[in-house]
Motif scaffolding. Sequence first.
Motif, PDB file in Angstrom:
ATOM      1  N   GLY A 152       0.855  -1.145   0.014  1.00  0.00           N
ATOM      2  CA  GLY A 152      -0.013  -0.002  -0.031  1.00  0.00           C
ATOM      3  C   GLY A 152       0.863   1.069   0.033  1.00  0.00           C
ATOM      4  N   VAL A 155       2.222   4.022  -4.005  1.00  0.00           N
ATOM      5  CA  VAL A 155       1.536   4.946  -4.862  1.00  0.00           C
ATOM      6  C   VAL A 155       1.901   6.394  -4.390  1.00  0.00           C
ATOM      7  CG1 VAL A 155      -1.041   5.692  -5.429  1.00  0.00           C
ATOM      8  CG2 VAL A 155      -0.233   3.301  -5.738  1.00  0.00           C
ATOM      9  N   LEU A 189      -7.071  11.523 -11.440  1.00  0.00           N
ATOM     10  CA  LEU A 189      -8.410  11.687 -11.663  1.00  0.00           C
ATOM     11  C   LEU A 189      -8.928  12.087 -10.517  1.00  0.00           C
ATOM     12  CD1 LEU A 189      -8.929   7.950 -12.984  1.00  0.00           C
ATOM     13  CD2 LEU A 189      -8.818  10.028 -14.226  1.00  0.00           C
ATOM     14  N   GLU A 285      -7.381   0.737  -9.698  1.00  0.00           N
ATOM     15  CA  GLU A 285      -6.573  -0.331  -9.303  1.00  0.00           C
ATOM     16  C   GLU A 285      -7.528  -1.596  -9.215  1.00  0.00           C
ATOM     17  OE1 GLU A 285      -5.095  -1.394  -5.590  1.00  0.00           O
ATOM     18  OE2 GLU A 285      -6.754  -0.316  -4.457  1.00  0.00           O
TER      19      GLU A 285
HETATM   20  P1  ATP Z   1      -3.908  -0.700  -1.845  1.00  0.00           P
HETATM   21  O1  ATP Z   1      -3.604  -0.357  -0.550  1.00  0.00           O
HETATM   22  O2  ATP Z   1      -5.728  -0.376  -1.776  1.00  0.00           O
HETATM   23  O3  ATP Z   1      -3.650  -2.088  -2.424  1.00  0.00           O
HETATM   24  P2  ATP Z   1      -2.376   0.477  -3.732  1.00  0.00           P
HETATM   25  O4  ATP Z   1      -1.131   0.577  -3.196  1.00  0.00           O
HETATM   26  O5  ATP Z   1      -2.697  -0.703  -4.832  1.00  0.00           O
HETATM   27  O6  ATP Z   1      -3.616   0.430  -2.818  1.00  0.00           O
HETATM   28  P3  ATP Z   1      -3.891   2.276  -5.324  1.00  0.00           P
HETATM   29  O7  ATP Z   1      -5.178   1.947  -4.873  1.00  0.00           O
HETATM   30  O8  ATP Z   1      -3.625   2.068  -6.753  1.00  0.00           O
HETATM   31  O9  ATP Z   1      -2.611   1.660  -4.617  1.00  0.00           O
HETATM   32  O10 ATP Z   1      -3.872   3.885  -4.909  1.00  0.00           O
HETATM   33  C1  ATP Z   1      -3.826   4.310  -3.665  1.00  0.00           C
HETATM   34  C2  ATP Z   1      -4.583   5.496  -3.738  1.00  0.00           C
HETATM   35  O11 ATP Z   1      -3.923   6.291  -4.448  1.00  0.00           O
HETATM   36  C3  ATP Z   1      -5.976   5.332  -3.980  1.00  0.00           C
HETATM   37  O12 ATP Z   1      -6.965   4.758  -3.217  1.00  0.00           O
HETATM   38  C4  ATP Z   1      -6.339   6.878  -4.633  1.00  0.00           C
HETATM   39  O13 ATP Z   1      -6.778   7.501  -3.440  1.00  0.00           O
HETATM   40  C5  ATP Z   1      -4.934   7.532  -4.850  1.00  0.00           C
HETATM   41  N1  ATP Z   1      -4.702   7.183  -6.590  1.00  0.00           N
HETATM   42  C6  ATP Z   1      -4.442   6.296  -7.141  1.00  0.00           C
HETATM   43  N2  ATP Z   1      -4.306   6.326  -8.484  1.00  0.00           N
HETATM   44  C7  ATP Z   1      -4.968   7.694  -8.779  1.00  0.00           C
HETATM   45  C8  ATP Z   1      -5.237   8.482  -9.668  1.00  0.00           C
HETATM   46  N3  ATP Z   1      -4.985   8.134 -10.970  1.00  0.00           N
HETATM   47  N4  ATP Z   1      -5.860   9.695  -9.471  1.00  0.00           N
HETATM   48  C9  ATP Z   1      -6.350   9.932  -8.323  1.00  0.00           C
HETATM   49  N5  ATP Z   1      -5.833   9.230  -7.258  1.00  0.00           N
HETATM   50  C10 ATP Z   1      -5.148   8.095  -7.342  1.00  0.00           C
END
Ligand code: ATP
Length: 426
Positions: A152, A155, A189, A285
């Motif tokens: 997590g 990103v 986004l 995602e």
């Molecule tokens: P998780 O802990 O759910 O597995 P992850 O590390 O796989 O998270 P994502 O869910 O892809 O990551 O992204 C984490 C957060 O970042 C999202 O919940 C969102 O708030 C933000 N985010 C990701 N991509 C974008 C985007 N393209 N535009 C705006 N915010 C984004």
Amino acid sequence: MKVLVIGGGGREHALAWKLAQSPRVSKVFVAPGNPGTATESKCENVSIAATNIAELLAFAGREQIDLTVVGPEAPLVLGIVDSFRDAGLPIFGPSKQAAQLEGSKAFSKDFLARHRIPTAMYRVFTEAAPAIDYVREHGAPIVVKADGLAAGKGVIVAQSVAEAEAAINDMLGGQFGEAGARVVVESFLSGEEASFIVMVDGGNILPMATSQDHKARDSGDTGPNTGGMGAYSPTPVVTPQIADIVMETIIEPTVKGMALDGIPYTGFLYAGLMIDDEGRPSVLEFNCRFGDPETQPIMMRLDSDLVDLLQAGIAGSLDEVQCQWNQQTAIGVVIAAHGYPADVRTGDVIRGLDAIPNNVKVFQAGTRSDGANIVTAGGRVLCVTALGDTVRDAQAAAYAGVKTIDFDGGFYRDDIGWRAAAREKA
Ligand code: ATP
């Protein structure tokens, strides 16, 4: 029948708790489980790590487990489902190849693009210089993601070009090891996020109740991103009309696309969505498992027997079962440990677990037994969950439970469900 739940967090506690309610189940093993799962009726913890596939396989074979369900992504991405299937052991989850939808962001973005499923514009890079050129060309805000699993933390929603450049350099410079050997840079986004979770049996789809997570650490959606500080179900942002759009434009094309690509998807499929002001959803995602903490409120609302659903998922007959949902709202509030999501302090004694009101369920996550005490052992410690006829009733019940619990350094958001509560007021 005997069931095995793999994992040891709040999600797995909720799954084990729900499975134990089935009249068809005589025993629920949880590997490795936590002190919460150890005290559920019919449940027993097994001291095997969730990623130790060889030992889990040996255990399931020895105990003649009738049904295995996997909570976390790591064993799925390692191929636990393939190993169990090869051994003839019934298991619900995606194959190693299918789990790439979560395990590789480059794979999932390329998949989405190929099948024309709405998602943010993106490029994949293995070298910093062209990634930085791309960022400079597109400007901020912009999002930088490590390709692989990074707990997590992979990103970065960069508010400036400099922040994006630093993230690219860190990730490609080895901050997450192999998981950051490729980065996805994608456009930002805006809108409201929601979690859309379904069960898939290779072809048929059974939607779970809608939900919304709260990723930011602090109230008012401020502070660093976390694994999730609370969730509630249902979420009014996903109106029945938006749910139809999500099914038609995202979930169905994904399940068909995976089958067409020769990697049919089975298991829970979690689409993290951004819904824009006009009600148009895009994929942020995919996760190849149930959400944590979404599972906790969703399981509180599930009236159907989860065993029936999982078995239909394995048998390919999800079209023959239906989900019954309690019409109330469920809210789960996470109590986190000092320092979360950065350097977490452990070993703090948790008080008040024996004084929880009857209408509240506490799912344990980062806990361990220490003599007669339960102490903190991880970032997200507990998820205090309750039902209510309205969002405000559910909030009042959950927070009454939260207030009975106390440990040094423990903290929580005081506004879980605020968007739904605001809509209720309006
Ligand atoms: P998780 O802990 O759910 O597995 P992850 O590390 O796989 O998270 P994502 O869910 O892809 O990551 O992204 C984490 C957060 O970042 C999202 O919940 C969102 O708030 C933000 N985010 C990701 N991509 C974008 C985007 N393209 N535009 C705006 N915010 C984004």
